[in-house]
Design a protein around this motif. Sequence first.
Motif, PDB file in Angstrom:
ATOM      1  N   UNK A  70     -13.484  24.879   6.843  1.00 51.47           N
ATOM      2  CA  UNK A  70     -14.256  25.048   5.614  1.00 51.47           C
ATOM      3  C   UNK A  70     -13.889  26.353   4.935  1.00 51.47           C
ATOM      4  N   UNK A  71     -14.885  27.210   4.715  1.00 50.88           N
ATOM      5  CA  UNK A  71     -14.642  28.467   4.002  1.00 50.88           C
ATOM      6  C   UNK A  71     -14.251  29.614   4.924  1.00 50.88           C
ATOM      7  N   UNK A  72     -14.271  29.365   6.230  1.00 50.43           N
ATOM      8  CA  UNK A  72     -13.918  30.430   7.172  1.00 50.43           C
ATOM      9  C   UNK A  72     -12.415  30.685   7.095  1.00 50.43           C
ATOM     10  N   UNK A  73     -12.011  31.922   6.850  1.00 53.10           N
ATOM     11  CA  UNK A  73     -10.576  32.185   6.770  1.00 53.10           C
ATOM     12  C   UNK A  73      -9.906  32.055   8.141  1.00 53.10           C
ATOM     13  N   UNK A  74      -8.762  31.409   8.161  1.00 56.75           N
ATOM     14  CA  UNK A  74      -8.002  31.257   9.398  1.00 56.75           C
ATOM     15  C   UNK A  74      -6.947  32.365   9.415  1.00 56.75           C
ATOM     16  N   UNK A  75      -6.806  33.065  10.548  1.00 60.15           N
ATOM     17  CA  UNK A  75      -5.823  34.164  10.610  1.00 60.15           C
ATOM     18  C   UNK A  75      -4.417  33.711  10.210  1.00 60.15           C
ATOM     19  N   UNK A  76      -3.620  34.659   9.748  1.00 62.58           N
ATOM     20  CA  UNK A  76      -2.247  34.364   9.335  1.00 62.58           C
ATOM     21  C   UNK A  76      -1.319  34.311  10.544  1.00 62.58           C
ATOM     22  N   UNK A  77      -0.256  33.551  10.401  1.00 55.75           N
ATOM     23  CA  UNK A  77       0.815  33.529  11.400  1.00 55.75           C
ATOM     24  C   UNK A  77       1.888  34.512  10.961  1.00 55.75           C
ATOM     25  N   UNK A  78       2.695  34.992  11.902  1.00 53.84           N
ATOM     26  CA  UNK A  78       3.824  35.829  11.476  1.00 53.84           C
ATOM     27  C   UNK A  78       4.755  34.963  10.615  1.00 53.84           C
ATOM     28  N   UNK A  79       5.382  35.566   9.637  1.00 51.75           N
ATOM     29  CA  UNK A  79       6.203  34.806   8.702  1.00 51.75           C
ATOM     30  C   UNK A  79       7.405  34.146   9.337  1.00 51.75           C
ATOM     31  N   UNK A  80       7.882  33.110   8.662  1.00 48.00           N
ATOM     32  CA  UNK A  80       9.095  32.435   9.130  1.00 48.00           C
ATOM     33  C   UNK A  80      10.239  33.069   8.364  1.00 48.00           C
ATOM     34  N   UNK A  81      10.763  34.133   8.911  1.00 48.66           N
ATOM     35  CA  UNK A  81      11.747  34.911   8.178  1.00 48.66           C
ATOM     36  C   UNK A  81      13.127  34.288   8.302  1.00 48.66           C
ATOM     37  N   UNK A  82      13.765  34.019   7.165  1.00 46.94           N
ATOM     38  CA  UNK A  82      15.135  33.524   7.210  1.00 46.94           C
ATOM     39  C   UNK A  82      16.100  34.688   7.040  1.00 46.94           C
ATOM     40  N   UNK A  83      15.634  35.729   6.321  1.00 43.44           N
ATOM     41  CA  UNK A  83      16.475  36.918   6.167  1.00 43.44           C
ATOM     42  C   UNK A  83      15.910  37.983   7.077  1.00 43.44           C
ATOM     43  N   UNK A  84      16.440  38.052   8.259  1.00 44.60           N
ATOM     44  CA  UNK A  84      15.912  39.047   9.174  1.00 44.60           C
ATOM     45  C   UNK A  84      17.006  40.036   9.512  1.00 44.60           C
ATOM     46  N   UNK A  85      16.701  41.307   9.311  1.00 47.12           N
ATOM     47  CA  UNK A  85      17.676  42.342   9.632  1.00 47.12           C
ATOM     48  C   UNK A  85      17.310  42.888  11.005  1.00 47.12           C
ATOM     49  N   UNK A  86      18.283  42.911  11.881  1.00 48.89           N
ATOM     50  CA  UNK A  86      18.007  43.379  13.240  1.00 48.89           C
ATOM     51  C   UNK A  86      18.439  42.301  14.209  1.00 48.89           C
ATOM     52  N   UNK A  87      18.191  42.543  15.485  1.00 53.39           N
ATOM     53  CA  UNK A  87      18.657  41.600  16.488  1.00 53.39           C
ATOM     54  C   UNK A  87      17.692  40.423  16.620  1.00 53.39           C
ATOM     55  N   UNK A  88      18.207  39.355  17.171  1.00 53.00           N
ATOM     56  CA  UNK A  88      17.388  38.178  17.441  1.00 53.00           C
ATOM     57  C   UNK A  88      16.255  38.549  18.382  1.00 53.00           C
ATOM     58  N   UNK A  89      16.560  39.383  19.379  1.00 56.97           N
ATOM     59  CA  UNK A  89      15.535  39.791  20.344  1.00 56.97           C
ATOM     60  C   UNK A  89      14.375  40.494  19.648  1.00 56.97           C
ATOM     61  N   UNK A  90      14.718  41.341  18.682  1.00 57.99           N
ATOM     62  CA  UNK A  90      13.695  42.063  17.929  1.00 57.99           C
ATOM     63  C   UNK A  90      12.824  41.086  17.162  1.00 57.99           C
ATOM     64  N   UNK A  91      13.474  40.105  16.527  1.00 53.68           N
ATOM     65  CA  UNK A  91      12.764  39.099  15.749  1.00 53.68           C
ATOM     66  C   UNK A  91      11.807  38.316  16.656  1.00 53.68           C
ATOM     67  N   UNK A  92      12.320  37.881  17.806  1.00 54.96           N
ATOM     68  CA  UNK A  92      11.510  37.100  18.755  1.00 54.96           C
ATOM     69  C   UNK A  92      10.314  37.917  19.237  1.00 54.96           C
ATOM     70  N   UNK A  93      10.540  39.198  19.495  1.00 48.46           N
ATOM     71  CA  UNK A  93       9.454  40.066  19.965  1.00 48.46           C
ATOM     72  C   UNK A  93       8.395  40.262  18.879  1.00 48.46           C
TER      73      UNK A  93
END
Length: 165
Positions: A70-93
Amino acid sequence: RAQAVFVLQELTTVRVQDPRVQNEGSWNSYVDYKIFLHTNSKAFTAKTSCVRRRYREFVWLRRQLQKNAGLVPVPELPGKSTFFVGSTDEFIEKRRQGLQQFLEKVVQTVVLLSDSRLHLFLQSQLSVPEIEACVQGQGSQTVTEAILHYAMSNCGWVQEEESRP
């Protein structure tokens, strides 16, 4: 005479850990995460559980929670980043931390705790279509049976031990 009154505080600990790449090196590789839940809350069927879920399943869960909250806000998820600078491990963490914060907020929101999809997501290894079927009463088990069945089989723990080299 003073009487001591003890109020048992309800505590729910949820941890997202142990990211693993599945089907590594193939076009359909993905990362899944271990979700460990430990609670004394009456809201949960099993007091301890351990399941593996992937990001896509979190996205589905959030969408379902939003529909029912209903009107209760649901927390956000971390974004689905397609442009990620840094290592895959960093992104996964970073994603792992974001998913953990998401679940920590969700399990502290009373309205969301009444959603049986959340319980099946956290406490059974049912796939998303199986969760849907179960919630709509089309599965072979009730929500509680599915969770208890998974808890009794203890496969969440056994797999962890056996898969270690």
